[in-house]
Write an enzyme that holds these catalytic residues in place. Structure first.
Site, PDB file in Angstrom:
ATOM      1  N   ALA A  66      11.525   1.003   5.247  1.00  0.00           N
ATOM      2  CA  ALA A  66      11.683   2.443   5.461  1.00  0.00           C
ATOM      3  C   ALA A  66      10.399   3.113   4.987  1.00  0.00           C
ATOM      4  O   ALA A  66       9.645   2.535   4.193  1.00  0.00           O
ATOM      5  CB  ALA A  66      12.869   2.943   4.646  1.00  0.00           C
ATOM      6  N   GLY A 105      13.887  -2.337   5.244  1.00  0.00           N
ATOM      7  CA  GLY A 105      14.450  -1.890   6.514  1.00  0.00           C
ATOM      8  C   GLY A 105      13.881  -2.647   7.694  1.00  0.00           C
ATOM      9  O   GLY A 105      14.477  -2.726   8.761  1.00  0.00           O
ATOM     10  N   GLU A 108      15.971  -5.710   7.828  1.00  0.00           N
ATOM     11  CA  GLU A 108      17.309  -5.256   8.233  1.00  0.00           C
ATOM     12  C   GLU A 108      17.345  -4.963   9.723  1.00  0.00           C
ATOM     13  O   GLU A 108      18.334  -5.240  10.402  1.00  0.00           O
ATOM     14  CB  GLU A 108      17.717  -4.027   7.420  1.00  0.00           C
ATOM     15  CG  GLU A 108      17.981  -4.361   5.953  1.00  0.00           C
ATOM     16  CD  GLU A 108      18.199  -3.126   5.119  1.00  0.00           C
ATOM     17  OE1 GLU A 108      17.352  -2.207   5.185  1.00  0.00           O
ATOM     18  OE2 GLU A 108      19.197  -3.070   4.395  1.00  0.00           O
ATOM     19  N   GLU A 128      13.803  -4.012  -2.028  1.00  0.00           N
ATOM     20  CA  GLU A 128      14.257  -2.684  -2.466  1.00  0.00           C
ATOM     21  C   GLU A 128      14.456  -2.567  -3.975  1.00  0.00           C
ATOM     22  O   GLU A 128      14.225  -1.516  -4.551  1.00  0.00           O
ATOM     23  CB  GLU A 128      15.549  -2.302  -1.753  1.00  0.00           C
ATOM     24  CG  GLU A 128      15.367  -1.929  -0.286  1.00  0.00           C
ATOM     25  CD  GLU A 128      15.381  -3.126   0.652  1.00  0.00           C
ATOM     26  OE1 GLU A 128      15.199  -4.272   0.200  1.00  0.00           O
ATOM     27  OE2 GLU A 128      15.546  -2.904   1.869  1.00  0.00           O
TER      28      GLU A 128
HETATM   29  N1  T1G Z   1       6.398   3.260   3.243  1.00  0.00           N
HETATM   30  C1  T1G Z   1       5.305   4.056   3.252  1.00  0.00           C
HETATM   31  N2  T1G Z   1       4.048   3.622   3.026  1.00  0.00           N
HETATM   32  C2  T1G Z   1       3.890   2.311   2.768  1.00  0.00           C
HETATM   33  C3  T1G Z   1       4.977   1.412   2.736  1.00  0.00           C
HETATM   34  C4  T1G Z   1       6.280   1.938   3.000  1.00  0.00           C
HETATM   35  N3  T1G Z   1       7.354   1.162   3.035  1.00  0.00           N
HETATM   36  N4  T1G Z   1       4.494   0.170   2.458  1.00  0.00           N
HETATM   37  C5  T1G Z   1       3.168   0.297   2.326  1.00  0.00           C
HETATM   38  N5  T1G Z   1       2.800   1.575   2.505  1.00  0.00           N
HETATM   39  C6  T1G Z   1       1.423   2.100   2.478  1.00  0.00           C
HETATM   40  C7  T1G Z   1       0.830   2.020   1.097  1.00  0.00           C
HETATM   41  O1  T1G Z   1       1.195   3.194   0.369  1.00  0.00           O
HETATM   42  C8  T1G Z   1      -0.644   1.983   1.416  1.00  0.00           C
HETATM   43  O2  T1G Z   1      -1.017   3.306   1.764  1.00  0.00           O
HETATM   44  C9  T1G Z   1      -0.699   1.161   2.696  1.00  0.00           C
HETATM   45  O3  T1G Z   1       0.621   1.229   3.261  1.00  0.00           O
HETATM   46  C10 T1G Z   1      -1.067  -0.285   2.457  1.00  0.00           C
HETATM   47  O4  T1G Z   1      -0.155  -0.772   1.457  1.00  0.00           O
HETATM   48  C11 T1G Z   1      16.531   1.042   4.271  1.00  0.00           C
HETATM   49  C12 T1G Z   1      15.356   1.932   2.084  1.00  0.00           C
HETATM   50  C13 T1G Z   1       3.733  -4.101   3.028  1.00  0.00           C
HETATM   51  C14 T1G Z   1       3.312  -5.961   1.399  1.00  0.00           C
HETATM   52  O5  T1G Z   1       9.205  -1.959  -0.429  1.00  0.00           O
HETATM   53  O6  T1G Z   1       5.163  -4.259  -0.357  1.00  0.00           O
HETATM   54  O7  T1G Z   1      13.207  -0.289   3.424  1.00  0.00           O
HETATM   55  O8  T1G Z   1      -2.779   3.620  -0.003  1.00  0.00           O
HETATM   56  O9  T1G Z   1      -1.921  -1.244  -0.266  1.00  0.00           O
HETATM   57  O10 T1G Z   1      -1.349  -4.900  -0.344  1.00  0.00           O
HETATM   58  O11 T1G Z   1      16.928  -0.836   2.940  1.00  0.00           O
HETATM   59  O12 T1G Z   1       2.605  -2.338   1.007  1.00  0.00           O
HETATM   60  O13 T1G Z   1      -3.393   2.871   2.313  1.00  0.00           O
HETATM   61  O14 T1G Z   1      -2.562   5.228   1.916  1.00  0.00           O
HETATM   62  O15 T1G Z   1       0.436  -2.190  -0.504  1.00  0.00           O
HETATM   63  O16 T1G Z   1      -1.476  -5.268   2.204  1.00  0.00           O
HETATM   64  C15 T1G Z   1      11.093  -1.491   1.482  1.00  0.00           C
HETATM   65  C16 T1G Z   1       6.508  -1.876   0.286  1.00  0.00           C
HETATM   66  C17 T1G Z   1      11.102   0.005   1.502  1.00  0.00           C
HETATM   67  C18 T1G Z   1       7.540  -2.661   1.084  1.00  0.00           C
HETATM   68  C19 T1G Z   1       1.446  -4.514   2.222  1.00  0.00           C
HETATM   69  N6  T1G Z   1       9.755  -1.973   1.747  1.00  0.00           N
HETATM   70  N7  T1G Z   1       5.163  -2.220   0.696  1.00  0.00           N
HETATM   71  O17 T1G Z   1       0.698  -4.768   1.068  1.00  0.00           O
HETATM   72  O18 T1G Z   1      -1.132  -3.018   1.325  1.00  0.00           O
HETATM   73  S1  T1G Z   1      12.686   0.664   1.110  1.00  0.00           S
HETATM   74  C20 T1G Z   1       8.897  -2.165   0.720  1.00  0.00           C
HETATM   75  C21 T1G Z   1       4.590  -3.396   0.285  1.00  0.00           C
HETATM   76  C22 T1G Z   1      13.662   0.217   2.431  1.00  0.00           C
HETATM   77  C23 T1G Z   1      15.875  -0.033   3.453  1.00  0.00           C
HETATM   78  C24 T1G Z   1      15.121   0.483   2.284  1.00  0.00           C
HETATM   79  C25 T1G Z   1       3.154  -3.587   0.664  1.00  0.00           C
HETATM   80  C26 T1G Z   1       2.937  -4.550   1.851  1.00  0.00           C
HETATM   81  P1  T1G Z   1      -2.539   3.798   1.480  1.00  0.00           P
HETATM   82  P2  T1G Z   1      -0.702  -1.808   0.375  1.00  0.00           P
HETATM   83  P3  T1G Z   1      -0.884  -4.556   1.040  1.00  0.00           P
END
Ligand code: T1G
Length: 692
Positions: A66, A105, A108, A128
């Site tokens: 998400a 998500g 999912e 999450e």
């Molecule tokens: N939402 C918004 N921005 C995100 C993002 C996300 N989910 N994931 C990464 N970014 C942005 C981050 O802020 C950065 O921005 C850029 O992408 C590169 O990220 C319904 C509710 C995917 C493994 O927890 O683990 O889904 O600084 O520097 O090292 O059940 O990002 O460039 O402006 O980390 O290559 C669940 C979180 C959400 C994944 C990539 N998903 N992200 O790593 O790059 S909750 C997560 C990561 C959800 C559902 C629930 C990592 C990555 P900027 P980065 P990276």
């Protein structure tokens, strides 16, 4: 190809529709992405020429979750559950084609598809919990139906993704696709599904993998017990366990309803807000306003380390782990041999734990060269000194290096406190001098304080920030002041902890309060671990502090089996009656009338002066953002991530409340508690550090 919206397009390839998402950087499920998927699927279903649908992403990864930046904002557009219903109830097979990291998500969404294919380098996971949440779009209900309760518990509670091969074995994906032909393979897979008239299998309808755990509450109780210590203080993981137990025992729709309830409650919780703050803060630290991302950096292909002691050895390991050759210099052969031996033994013990192969050990050791002479560093791109923490020693080393190393080399000091400008000033290259403050154990702690001197050049700053990431550290830019950011704030806590023990508390009271707050250990346990005799000498000791008195009693910490605590043969700590008596005697000698001190006073007197010092650090520009200070404390000292760090915690308590307590303490205990001007201002304006 037709553009569905700015981030989604639809291509018809023969009888297969391909819905492609393109929402850099990670195809997060923003409103536009959700809308694009929904419309793309609808158009494909309405097209009589289409017999199957592939959902794929452009760019670096399949949907990574998400859009976290949308949390806390009013919901807009079609919801994820509505998008999922459209996919799951499609009358034509929908195949998820996965590369990169299908997370949260994203996974999912793949789970509501009928089939999943992935390239070998892909990873899938439900992280999450790392945001203080649980999966909120069916992950806790569908994943167990594919992999079983135990595997689902492990994946959802640790939040750690698994690789595509493991996902194939576990049953999350149906087939591996060749690394560089995911799209073509997914289309061919879709055609096979149609040709073989495979059923529109819905994950929600499967119960073969969850039946074995049905009614087995002991399995979930045992899991809770086994993980209680590891996740002490966190809330989300327990909800995740409950959600998986529901998946096993409840009808699907009821399990989904419970999951949604728990997800929404967690999403608005302080812990989730704190962990979201940390997620973005840890990425924000790399952004330096006057050092843009395209600042030219310096190539670092060889590193010199001076000092092969605990810090020098640990520092060297970071670079060896990243495949960067290191020359480590000591003054004497036996010190050098000892240092090289410690590095080798560290790697060998990692190999024994199966986290590294014997070949890895030799590869790393093969990159390490020992030397007894600074001249061996003449061609290094970066030299880091980790010598004795006195200014004259540091100046002597930098003076010698300046005359030996090549013009473009970066000279870095690992000093924890000392003035980088003063050190730089004795060289002819102050613009090449920077502080690289590692935290012990240097090869383990993720924090690297990058100390920007007055004359440190922008390319050197840019290089240091990139190098931090390259060696797996979180690099935080800090300014020159005594103790920079972390240790400067730590000093506030140490002072109060010592005073509290003289005024009425015992070391184990202070440690318990801070440990219960969520810190890995309290100040006294930490002192025992580090050794009470740092900088102590019997010749000069004159029983003027509690530490001196204990060192004089040869109670110098864990290493002597006794410090503030008594330690048994397994190093288990016990409050010490000897120490209690020493404290009472010392307080009496100081003419202090002891009093009962509440846990609340202990917590506030230890933590609020830290928040106040953080405010001063921000006022003085020694840290760029409050989030940088939080990042320092979470990655350098184990501050509990679910409170967001000291400054986020200050915002949670409220500037006015912190100020009121500081003023009360100032009246009772003096100027150490004088509120920072910034704290006064935030309180007056009802603002937060996060608003700066
Ligand atoms: N939402 C918004 N921005 C995100 C993002 C996300 N989910 N994931 C990464 N970014 C942005 C981050 O802020 C950065 O921005 C850029 O992408 C590169 O990220 C319904 C509710 C995917 C493994 O927890 O683990 O889904 O600084 O520097 O090292 O059940 O990002 O460039 O402006 O980390 O290559 C669940 C979180 C959400 C994944 C990539 N998903 N992200 O790593 O790059 S909750 C997560 C990561 C959800 C559902 C629930 C990592 C990555 P900027 P980065 P990276």
């Amino acid at each position: 190809m037709t553009a569905i919206n700015a981030v989604t397009d639809l291509t018809i390839d023969g009888d297969v529709a391909v819905v492609t998402l393109n929402h850099p950087p990670v195809n997060a499920l923003s409103q536009a992405v959700r809308d694009g998927i929904h419309q793309g699927i609808a158009q494909a279903l309405a097209n009589p020429a289409v017999s199957a649908i592939v959902l794929i992403c452009a760019g670096r990864t399949f949907i990574a979750g998400a859009d976290i930046s949308e949390f806390g904002k009013p919901p807009a557009g079609i919801t994820l559950p509505e998008v999922h219903a459209a996919i799951e109830n499609a009358t034509k097979p929908v195949i998820a084609a996965i590369h990169g990291t299908a997370l949260g998500g994203g996974l999912e969404t793949a789970l509501v598809c009928h089939y999943r294919v992935a390239v070998p380098s892909a990873k899938v996971g439900l992280p999450e919990v790392k945001l203080g949440l649980i999966p909120g779009a069916g992950g806790t209900q569908r994943l167990p139906r594919l992999v079983g309760a135990e595997k689902a518990l492990d994946m959802i509670v640790t939040g750690v993704p698994i690789g595509a091969k493991a996902a194939l074995e576990a049953g999350v994906i149906d087939e591996l696709a060749p690394e560089h032909s995911l799209r073509g393979h997914a289309i061919a897979f879709a055609r096979r599904v149609v040709a073989e008239k495979r059923p529109l299998a819905k994950v929600r309808d499967r119960d073969d993998r969850i039946l074995p755990a049905r009614g087995n509450s002991a399995l979930f109780e045992a899991f809770r017990k086994a993980n209680a210590k590891k996740y002490r203080g966190f809330e989300a993981w327990l909800k995740a366990v409950q959600a998986v137990e529901n998946a096993v025992n409840l009808p699907f729709d009821e399990g989904m309803a419970r999951e949604r309830e728990m997800f929404l409650a967690l999403r608005d919780s302080t812990q989730a807000k704190a962990q979201r703050h940390v997620f973005f803060a840890e990425r924000e630290v790399a952004k330096i306003p006057d050092v843009p991302a395209d600042t030219p950096s310096i190539v670092v292909n060889s590193v010199g380390v001076i000092g092969a002691g605990t810090m020098g050895g640990g520092i060297a390991m970071n670079f060896l782990n990243a495949g960067i050759p290191v020359t480590i210099v000591e003054m004497k052969q036996e010190a050098l041999d000892r240092g090289l031996g410690v590095i080798r033994r560290n790697y060998e013990s990692t190999a024994r734990k199966g986290r590294m192969t014997a070949a890895d050990v030799e590869k790393r050791m093969g990159l390490l060269t020992g030397a007894l002479d600074f001249n061996a560093l003449a061609n290094c791109d970066l030299i880091i000194e980790a010598v004795f923490e006195t200014m004259e020693v540091k100046k002597d080393v930098f003076g010698k290096l300046d005359a030996i190393v090549k013009p473009g080399a970066i000279l870095a000091s690992n000093t924890s406190y000392l003035n980088i400008d003063e050190i730089a000033a004795i060289t002819r290259r102050p613009q090449q001098v920077v502080g690289l403050h590692f935290f012990s154990p240097a090869n383990v702690m993720k924090l690297l304080e990058i100390v920007r001197g007055e004359k440190t050049s922008k390319p050197v700053i840019a290089t240091a920030m990139q190098l931090a990431r390259r060696i797996g550290k979180v690099g935080v830019l800090v300014g020159v002041c005594y103790g920079f950011v972390g240790n400067r704030m730590l000093a506030q806590r140490q002072r109060e902890a010592t005073k509290l023990v003289l005024e009425g508390a015992m070391p184990w009271d202070v440690d318990r309060v801070l440990h219960d707050f969520g810190l890995p250990m309290g100040p006294f346990a930490m002192s025992d671990l580090a050794g009470l005799d740092l900088g102590w000498s019997r010749e000069t000791s004159k029983s003027s502090t509690l530490k001196e008195i204990l060192c004089e009693m040869d109670r110098r910490g864990q290493k002597t089996g006794a410090g503030f605590y008594d330690y048994d043969e397994n190093r288990a700590a016990k409050p010490s009656p000897v120490v209690e008596k020493a404290i009472l005697d010392f307080a009496a000698k100081q003419g202090i009338t002891r009093r009962a001190i509440t846990d609340d006073e202990i917590l506030k007197r230890c933590l609020y002066p830290m928040i106040n010092e953080g405010a001063k650090i921000l006022e003085e520009g020694k840290a760029l953002r409050a989030g940088d200070i939080d990042t320092v404390w979470i990655n350098g000292y184990g501050w509990p991530v679910y409170t967001g760090g000291p400054m986020f915690y200050g915002d949670t308590v409220g500037a006015a409340n912190v100020l009121a307590a500081m003023k009360d303490f100032e009246a009772r205990f003096g100027a150490d508690f004088k509120p920072a001007a910034l704290l006064e201002r935030l309180a007056a304006e009802n603002k937060r550090f996060a608003d700066l």
